[in-house]
Write a protein that holds these residues in place. Structure first.
Motif, PDB file in Angstrom:
ATOM      1  N   GLU A  56      -6.680  -6.864  24.346  1.00  0.00           N
ATOM      2  CA  GLU A  56      -7.951  -6.174  24.551  1.00  0.00           C
ATOM      3  C   GLU A  56      -7.882  -5.264  25.775  1.00  0.00           C
ATOM      4  O   GLU A  56      -7.471  -5.667  26.862  1.00  0.00           O
ATOM      5  CB  GLU A  56      -9.087  -7.190  24.739  1.00  0.00           C
ATOM      6  N   GLY A  57      -8.264  -4.019  25.585  1.00  0.00           N
ATOM      7  CA  GLY A  57      -8.299  -3.059  26.677  1.00  0.00           C
ATOM      8  C   GLY A  57      -6.955  -2.447  27.009  1.00  0.00           C
ATOM      9  O   GLY A  57      -6.856  -1.673  27.963  1.00  0.00           O
ATOM     10  N   ALA A  58      -5.922  -2.750  26.237  1.00  0.00           N
ATOM     11  CA  ALA A  58      -4.585  -2.254  26.581  1.00  0.00           C
ATOM     12  C   ALA A  58      -4.384  -0.815  26.142  1.00  0.00           C
ATOM     13  O   ALA A  58      -4.751  -0.427  25.038  1.00  0.00           O
ATOM     14  CB  ALA A  58      -3.518  -3.131  25.955  1.00  0.00           C
ATOM     15  N   ARG A  59      -3.807  -0.034  27.032  1.00  0.00           N
ATOM     16  CA  ARG A  59      -3.317   1.306  26.715  1.00  0.00           C
ATOM     17  C   ARG A  59      -1.820   1.256  26.945  1.00  0.00           C
ATOM     18  O   ARG A  59      -1.368   0.899  28.030  1.00  0.00           O
ATOM     19  CB  ARG A  59      -3.978   2.353  27.610  1.00  0.00           C
ATOM     20  N   THR A  60      -1.046   1.578  25.929  1.00  0.00           N
ATOM     21  CA  THR A  60       0.406   1.398  26.019  1.00  0.00           C
ATOM     22  C   THR A  60       1.143   2.725  25.875  1.00  0.00           C
ATOM     23  O   THR A  60       0.632   3.674  25.288  1.00  0.00           O
ATOM     24  CB  THR A  60       0.906   0.439  24.924  1.00  0.00           C
ATOM     25  N   GLN A  61       2.355   2.736  26.423  1.00  0.00           N
ATOM     26  CA  GLN A  61       3.235   3.871  26.190  1.00  0.00           C
ATOM     27  C   GLN A  61       4.670   3.366  26.194  1.00  0.00           C
ATOM     28  O   GLN A  61       4.966   2.280  26.698  1.00  0.00           O
ATOM     29  CB  GLN A  61       3.050   4.984  27.212  1.00  0.00           C
ATOM     30  N   VAL A  62       5.537   4.155  25.589  1.00  0.00           N
ATOM     31  CA  VAL A  62       6.961   3.826  25.512  1.00  0.00           C
ATOM     32  C   VAL A  62       7.715   4.852  26.348  1.00  0.00           C
ATOM     33  O   VAL A  62       7.516   6.056  26.180  1.00  0.00           O
ATOM     34  CB  VAL A  62       7.454   3.868  24.053  1.00  0.00           C
ATOM     35  N   GLN A  63       8.565   4.387  27.228  1.00  0.00           N
ATOM     36  CA  GLN A  63       9.347   5.280  28.070  1.00  0.00           C
ATOM     37  C   GLN A  63      10.824   5.182  27.707  1.00  0.00           C
ATOM     38  O   GLN A  63      11.413   4.102  27.754  1.00  0.00           O
ATOM     39  CB  GLN A  63       9.148   4.935  29.549  1.00  0.00           C
ATOM     40  N   SER A  64      11.402   6.302  27.303  1.00  0.00           N
ATOM     41  CA  SER A  64      12.831   6.367  27.048  1.00  0.00           C
ATOM     42  C   SER A  64      13.558   6.479  28.387  1.00  0.00           C
ATOM     43  O   SER A  64      13.223   7.328  29.214  1.00  0.00           O
ATOM     44  CB  SER A  64      13.150   7.581  26.170  1.00  0.00           C
ATOM     45  N   THR A  65      14.548   5.611  28.604  1.00  0.00           N
ATOM     46  CA  THR A  65      15.263   5.562  29.881  1.00  0.00           C
ATOM     47  C   THR A  65      16.768   5.511  29.629  1.00  0.00           C
ATOM     48  O   THR A  65      17.228   5.585  28.490  1.00  0.00           O
ATOM     49  CB  THR A  65      14.875   4.303  30.675  1.00  0.00           C
ATOM     50  N   LYS A  66      17.504   5.316  30.712  1.00  0.00           N
ATOM     51  CA  LYS A  66      18.951   5.099  30.595  1.00  0.00           C
ATOM     52  C   LYS A  66      19.264   3.617  30.401  1.00  0.00           C
ATOM     53  O   LYS A  66      20.386   3.181  30.599  1.00  0.00           O
ATOM     54  CB  LYS A  66      19.657   5.663  31.820  1.00  0.00           C
ATOM     55  N   ALA A  67      18.251   2.860  30.050  1.00  0.00           N
ATOM     56  CA  ALA A  67      18.372   1.458  29.631  1.00  0.00           C
ATOM     57  C   ALA A  67      18.496   0.480  30.794  1.00  0.00           C
ATOM     58  O   ALA A  67      17.853   0.669  31.821  1.00  0.00           O
ATOM     59  CB  ALA A  67      19.481   1.295  28.606  1.00  0.00           C
ATOM     60  N   SER A  68      19.300  -0.568  30.637  1.00  0.00           N
ATOM     61  CA  SER A  68      19.207  -1.794  31.431  1.00  0.00           C
ATOM     62  C   SER A  68      19.060  -1.596  32.937  1.00  0.00           C
ATOM     63  O   SER A  68      18.103  -2.084  33.544  1.00  0.00           O
ATOM     64  CB  SER A  68      20.434  -2.669  31.155  1.00  0.00           C
ATOM     65  N   VAL A  69      20.008  -0.927  33.560  1.00  0.00           N
ATOM     66  CA  VAL A  69      20.003  -0.832  35.021  1.00  0.00           C
ATOM     67  C   VAL A  69      18.779  -0.067  35.506  1.00  0.00           C
ATOM     68  O   VAL A  69      18.076  -0.512  36.425  1.00  0.00           O
ATOM     69  CB  VAL A  69      21.302  -0.170  35.523  1.00  0.00           C
ATOM     70  N   GLU A  70      18.495   1.056  34.891  1.00  0.00           N
ATOM     71  CA  GLU A  70      17.318   1.824  35.292  1.00  0.00           C
ATOM     72  C   GLU A  70      16.047   1.025  35.027  1.00  0.00           C
ATOM     73  O   GLU A  70      15.127   1.004  35.863  1.00  0.00           O
ATOM     74  CB  GLU A  70      17.261   3.152  34.547  1.00  0.00           C
ATOM     75  N   ASN A  71      15.970   0.371  33.881  1.00  0.00           N
ATOM     76  CA  ASN A  71      14.770  -0.405  33.552  1.00  0.00           C
ATOM     77  C   ASN A  71      14.459  -1.452  34.606  1.00  0.00           C
ATOM     78  O   ASN A  71      13.302  -1.633  35.013  1.00  0.00           O
ATOM     79  CB  ASN A  71      14.958  -1.100  32.200  1.00  0.00           C
ATOM     80  N   LEU A  72      15.480  -2.172  35.046  1.00  0.00           N
ATOM     81  CA  LEU A  72      15.265  -3.246  36.019  1.00  0.00           C
ATOM     82  C   LEU A  72      14.844  -2.698  37.374  1.00  0.00           C
ATOM     83  O   LEU A  72      13.966  -3.267  38.041  1.00  0.00           O
ATOM     84  CB  LEU A  72      16.532  -4.098  36.133  1.00  0.00           C
ATOM     85  N   ASN A  73      15.435  -1.593  37.777  1.00  0.00           N
ATOM     86  CA  ASN A  73      15.009  -0.969  39.038  1.00  0.00           C
ATOM     87  C   ASN A  73      13.574  -0.459  38.951  1.00  0.00           C
ATOM     88  O   ASN A  73      12.812  -0.563  39.911  1.00  0.00           O
ATOM     89  CB  ASN A  73      15.971   0.163  39.405  1.00  0.00           C
ATOM     90  N   LEU A  74      13.190   0.090  37.798  1.00  0.00           N
ATOM     91  CA  LEU A  74      11.815   0.547  37.619  1.00  0.00           C
ATOM     92  C   LEU A  74      10.835  -0.625  37.661  1.00  0.00           C
ATOM     93  O   LEU A  74       9.752  -0.523  38.256  1.00  0.00           O
ATOM     94  CB  LEU A  74      11.678   1.315  36.301  1.00  0.00           C
ATOM     95  N   LEU A  75      11.187  -1.740  37.040  1.00  0.00           N
ATOM     96  CA  LEU A  75      10.326  -2.925  37.098  1.00  0.00           C
ATOM     97  C   LEU A  75      10.135  -3.385  38.538  1.00  0.00           C
ATOM     98  O   LEU A  75       9.015  -3.742  38.947  1.00  0.00           O
ATOM     99  CB  LEU A  75      10.925  -4.065  36.281  1.00  0.00           C
ATOM    100  N   GLN A  76      11.203  -3.416  39.300  1.00  0.00           N
ATOM    101  CA  GLN A  76      11.121  -3.846  40.697  1.00  0.00           C
ATOM    102  C   GLN A  76      10.133  -2.987  41.474  1.00  0.00           C
ATOM    103  O   GLN A  76       9.433  -3.468  42.365  1.00  0.00           O
ATOM    104  CB  GLN A  76      12.508  -3.775  41.351  1.00  0.00           C
ATOM    105  N   GLN A  77      10.060  -1.706  41.107  1.00  0.00           N
ATOM    106  CA  GLN A  77       9.140  -0.769  41.771  1.00  0.00           C
ATOM    107  C   GLN A  77       7.733  -0.803  41.171  1.00  0.00           C
ATOM    108  O   GLN A  77       6.857  -0.048  41.602  1.00  0.00           O
ATOM    109  CB  GLN A  77       9.694   0.656  41.656  1.00  0.00           C
TER     110      GLN A  77
END
Length: 317
Positions: A56-77
């Motif tokens: 409920e209330g969610a607005r979602t988007q999908v981000q294309s990245t360079k995958a694992s390493v970039e994804n984890l650094n983005l999560l940390q931020q």
């Protein structure tokens, strides 16, 4: 291994999914995936739809990245709410392995679920004559995008086989689709892709030119150790592949961060397992996902919201 550039912002590909009308407040869920020709991206689109319709209330988007390493650094931020990643990348991020692209311990990462295994798929042009890892000496090979889990896998595989990038004739750091295009144009001999079986990029390549799926023998898997395992690419996975081919596999995980609320993490976990049929329509690899194996080999602490779900299901005491 040199320090990889991490946390480069990817391109936002899919935008907001309409929030339910009953929503009283809006929550943003950014799903971090990989290149659009891999498995992470279509599965991320499926998750985005499931969360947009179910939270409920969610607005979602999908981000294309360079995958694992970039994804984890983005999560940390805090620049994403849920991400796909290879298991070895998650473990190295938790340790803070600078050579792998994590200058510091990524202590905000939290686990959601183990999902499916990536298969290391090393594919060469048939005309190159390459049938073994040793045959790649002096050839042009794409090892995956920089700051990607695939590239970390490539380094590990070659090292376990007693080789390095210096043994190759040319090394390209390219996403899956770009690697395939160069091979079609005879500008590269081979590509290593860490993905689910039947990945679109290799299916495209095999339907365009004759290929050889190169064996990665069991002794390489034994040398690598956990989380790598010996595996098989079944005959017929790609056009022209007439026999089973030995390779190695590595588990994938869905990861979030400590700043995501317990309720949102709970809903993300619950809706994942309640909508596996829907997710499998996004990519057949989702059929491998099971709550019964979702905690196997989890290299980091679970998010409390995910932990609540597994306790409710009797999967945690």
């Amino acid at each position: 291994m040199g320090i990889l550039k991490a946390a480069l912002r990817g391109t936002v590909i899919a935008s907001a999914v309409a929030a339910p009308l009953a929503a009283s407040a809006q929550e943003f869920i950014n799903v971090l995936t990989g290149g659009t020709s891999g498995v992470y991206y279509p599965m991320g689109v499926g998750l985005s739809d499931i969360y947009g319709n179910g939270i409920e209330g969610a607005r979602t988007q999908v981000q294309s990245t360079k995958a694992s390493v970039e994804n984890l650094n983005l999560l940390q931020q805090g620049r994403g709410e849920i991400a796909f990643s290879l298991g070895d990348s998650v473990a190295l991020a938790w340790e803070g392995d600078a050579d792998a692209g994590f200058p510091e311990k990524l202590d905000q990462l939290r686990g959601i679920a183990g999902i499916y295994s990536n298969y290391i798929q090393l594919v060469a042009l048939e005309e190159s004559g390459a049938a073994t890892l040793a045959d790649l000496a002096g050839m042009g090979v794409s090892v995956g995008a920089p700051a990607s889990g695939t590239e970390l896998n490539a380094r590990a595989i070659l090292e376990a086989a007693g080789m390095s990038y210096e043994d190759l004739g040319k090394v390209e750091y390219l996403p899956f689709a770009e690697s395939v295009e160069l091979m079609k144009n005879r500008q590269l001999d081979a590509t290593l892709q860490s993905a689910g079986l039947g990945v679109a990029s290799i299916r495209d390549l095999s339907s365009s030119v004759p290929i050889t799926v190169v064996e990665i023998p069991a002794d390489v898997a034994e040398s690598l150790g956990a989380p790598y395992q010996a595996a098989t690419i079944p005959a017929g996975t790609y056009d022209g592949q007439e026999a089973d081919v030995a390779t190695v596999s590595i588990p994938n995980f869905l990861i979030t961060h400590a700043g995501v609320s317990d309720e949102t993490a709970y809903q993300m976990t619950k809706l994942l397992f309640e909508n596996l049929d829907t997710l499998a329509a996004s990519h057949q690899t989702a059929s491998q996902i099971s709550a019964d194996t979702a905690l196997d080999g989890m290299p980091i602490p679970l998010h409390p919201g995910a932990e609540r779900y597994y306790r409710e299901q009797g999967l945690l005491e």
